[in-house]
Motif scaffolding. Structure first.
Motif, PDB file in Angstrom:
ATOM      1  N   ALA A   6      76.561  28.309  93.215  1.00  0.00           N
ATOM      2  CA  ALA A   6      75.846  27.344  94.034  1.00  0.00           C
ATOM      3  C   ALA A   6      75.623  27.978  95.399  1.00  0.00           C
TER       4      ALA A   6
ATOM      5  N   GLU B 184      70.651  20.748  85.333  1.00  0.00           N
ATOM      6  CA  GLU B 184      71.916  21.024  86.000  1.00  0.00           C
ATOM      7  C   GLU B 184      72.287  22.495  85.831  1.00  0.00           C
ATOM      8  N   TYR B 188      70.110  22.183  89.472  1.00  0.00           N
ATOM      9  CA  TYR B 188      70.160  20.838  90.056  1.00  0.00           C
ATOM     10  C   TYR B 188      71.590  20.288  90.027  1.00  0.00           C
ATOM     11  N   HIS B 189      71.779  19.232  90.804  1.00  0.00           N
ATOM     12  CA  HIS B 189      73.109  18.673  91.035  1.00  0.00           C
ATOM     13  C   HIS B 189      73.665  17.996  89.776  1.00  0.00           C
ATOM     14  N   ASP B 190      74.985  17.962  89.636  1.00  0.00           N
ATOM     15  CA  ASP B 190      75.576  17.340  88.446  1.00  0.00           C
ATOM     16  C   ASP B 190      75.431  15.820  88.444  1.00  0.00           C
ATOM     17  N   GLY B 192      73.498  13.703  91.246  1.00  0.00           N
ATOM     18  CA  GLY B 192      72.138  13.363  91.645  1.00  0.00           C
ATOM     19  C   GLY B 192      71.976  11.992  92.280  1.00  0.00           C
ATOM     20  N   GLN B 198      71.847  14.405  96.815  1.00  0.00           N
ATOM     21  CA  GLN B 198      72.447  15.404  95.922  1.00  0.00           C
ATOM     22  C   GLN B 198      71.363  16.008  95.045  1.00  0.00           C
ATOM     23  N   ARG B 199      70.581  16.934  95.636  1.00  0.00           N
ATOM     24  CA  ARG B 199      69.454  17.510  94.888  1.00  0.00           C
ATOM     25  C   ARG B 199      69.897  18.724  94.066  1.00  0.00           C
ATOM     26  N   TYR B 200      70.516  19.689  94.741  1.00  0.00           N
ATOM     27  CA  TYR B 200      70.833  20.949  94.079  1.00  0.00           C
ATOM     28  C   TYR B 200      72.331  21.159  93.979  1.00  0.00           C
ATOM     29  N   GLN B 201      72.742  22.005  93.032  1.00  0.00           N
ATOM     30  CA  GLN B 201      74.141  22.424  92.941  1.00  0.00           C
ATOM     31  C   GLN B 201      74.566  22.878  94.337  1.00  0.00           C
ATOM     32  N   ASP B 203      74.992  20.816  96.931  1.00  0.00           N
ATOM     33  CA  ASP B 203      74.846  19.709  97.880  1.00  0.00           C
ATOM     34  C   ASP B 203      76.104  18.851  97.781  1.00  0.00           C
TER      35      ASP B 203
END
Ligand SMILES: Cc1cc2nc3c(=O)[nH]c(=O)nc-3n(C[C@H](O)[C@H](O)[C@H](O)COP(=O)(O)OP(=O)(O)OC[C@H]3O[C@@H](n4cnc5c(N)ncnc54)[C@H](O)[C@@H]3O)c2cc1C
Lengths: 232, 204
Positions: A6, B184, B188-190, B192, B198-201, B203
């Motif tokens: 990440a 994911e 993208y976020h787990d 959301g 919480q857009r991307y891993q 965040d």
């Protein structure tokens, strides 16, 4: 390919700003603690007002992973909050908050023979693929089709022409090709031997090309899509 | 770096509308499409919906069977990670609670994987699809849901970013752990949550 790390927020220092008329601005940025990207990936740019208000948007990388700077090409949208700021205000020496590289689906590692179809600013991720392919000597695996209304609205047009990309302008002729949208026949010819197709542009463009690829006989399960703009 | 961006005060989007999560704008009457794949064609004669994994009674419904369950609808807003929000949408279908009442989750089930006919999948904590928070829907604004918006039938989890609301849903599998789905794995976020952006891993 890439590992699932990440990325975290970092700082970029803008080194070069080049404006192309009213339409596009190219930013070349030096990124602190940079991680290598795979062609096709994007960064998030976050702007912060003095009162803490923030706005963030995604921008694909146009640069080769080996480029010491990252390169963004941003289309200036009417009243666009972030693209307007990047176009009108940013100068060399400014610092921007950035995160990336992001995305592991719309990426090209250099091996798979692929057709890339872009509308307007949708060409940006394919410029990274093109530069990478040229450096690695795998350009024969990459066929690029780029469409826009006019030359002016197609960033990197000279670089695309030099690469041998197929260019379809819809409002003016390009060489012998009369102004028109991409035809399924053209796609059928260009898609011979491909194992994957990438389509990038506005939602309308992506659905138009999706249908045309179907008519051209390209199976839908090899098509990867990325949409830009407010209609992302 | 300085704690703000030189020259930036914010643009058209800082309307202060309390219904808009951070970084979102009101898309008005339009409904943009976000997809990683081309739109499939689904035959209602052969389509089925399965709930399985850690349940007492794995169950599959066909189109007619799922319509026989008590209908339920959602009225409210939806939020896409590509920054649009659509206010006051109406969807109709069945509550996921109705399916789970029949399939009966085992106590050890904590997460689910929702899968589409295309192979697209997305992970969700069980808590996010129970208690009146999620639906299987086939109607939008009183009309059949259009294919590009996930029709004939999609998952609807309106309190999370819309990629969690898997289009062309066909299966919900209950699991005792979390496992990443398509977006994911691709960055993208787990979870959301739009209100936490919480857009991307990575965040918060
Ligand atoms: C993965 C990805 C990669 C991308 N890569 C690129 C790239 O390489 N180059 C590029 O140029 N773009 C790219 N984009 C698009 C980019 O992220 C932004 O969406 C784009 O720059 C517009 O942002 P903005 O803040 O300027 O405009 P916004 O302020 O978001 O507005 C966009 C448009 O919507 C309209 N609008 C906004 N708010 C409202 C409102 N309240 N009511 C009515 N209309 C409104 C505006 O008039 C404007 O025309 C990419 C997007 C994604 C998802």
């Amino acid at each position: 390919m890439t590992e699932a790390i990440a990325s975290s927020w970092t700082t970029g220092t803008v080194r070069e700003v080049e404006r192309f008329g009213e339409t596009y601005v190219r930013l070349r940025i030096e990124v602190a603690d940079r991680h290598d990207h795979v062609p096709g990936q994007h960064y998030v740019v976050r702007l912060r007002a003095p009162d803490g208000y923030t706005a963030q948007r995604s921008y694909s990388l146009a640069s080769d992973p080996a480029d010491p700077l990252i390169e963004l090409m941003v289309e200036c949208l009417p009243r666009g909050e972030v693209s307007g700021f990047l176009h009108d205000v940013v100068e060399a020496g400014d610092e921007l908050e950035l995160r990336g590289p992001i995305g592991r689906w719309f990426v090209w590692g250099g091996e798979v023979p692929s057709l890339c179809v872009a509308g307007g600013s949708g060409v940006v991720p394919f410029i990274s693929m093109l530069r990478y392919a040229r450096r690695m000597g795998t350009a024969s695996h990459l066929t690029i089709v780029a469409s826009a209304q006019t030359r002016e609205r197609l960033p990197y047009i000279e670089e695309l022409e030099e690469f041998g990309a197929f260019i379809a302008l819809t409002r003016e002729n390009h060489g012998d090709r009369v102004a028109a949208h991409i035809y399924p026949d053209e796609l059928a010819e260009l898609s011979k031997g491909i194992e994957r197709a990438y389509v990038c542009g506005s939602a309308g463009f992506v659905s138009f090309v999706g249908r045309s690829l179907g008519e051209a006989g390209v199976p839908s399960d090899i098509v990867r899509v990325e949409q830009f703009g407010a209609t992302g | 770096m300085a704690n703000f961006t030189r020259g930036f005060t914010g643009g058209a989007r800082r309307g202060g509308d309390t219904r808009l999560p951070p970084g979102q704008y009101d898309t008005g009457a339009t409904w943009p499409v976000l997809t990683a794949e081309l739109t499939p064609t689904i035959d209602l004669e052969t389509w089925t919906m399965t709930v399985d994994g850690l349940v007492e009674k794995p169950t599959t419904w066909d189109w007619r069977g799922i319509h026989a369950l008590p209908s339920s609808s959602y009225f409210g807003d939806i939020h896409c990670v590509t920054t649009w929000t659509k206010f006051d949408t109406t969807f109709a279908g069945v509550s996921v609670d109705a399916l789970l009442e029949i399939a009966k989750p085992k106590p050890e089930a904590t997460h689910v994987m929702a899968t589409s006919t295309t192979g697209y999948n997305t992970n969700l904590p069980l808590d996010d699809i129970t208690g009146g928070k999620a639906w299987i829907v086939w109607e939008f604004d009183g009309k059949p849901l259009a294919p590009e918006h996930g029709g004939p039938v999609r998952l609807l989890v309106p309190h999370l970013y819309f990629w969690k609301s898997a289009k062309w849903i066909t299966r919900i599998e209950l699991m005792d752990h979390d496992e990443q789905g398509f977006w994911e794995r691709n960055g993208y976020h787990d979870r959301g949550d739009p209100w936490l952006e919480q857009r991307y891993q990575g965040d918060a």
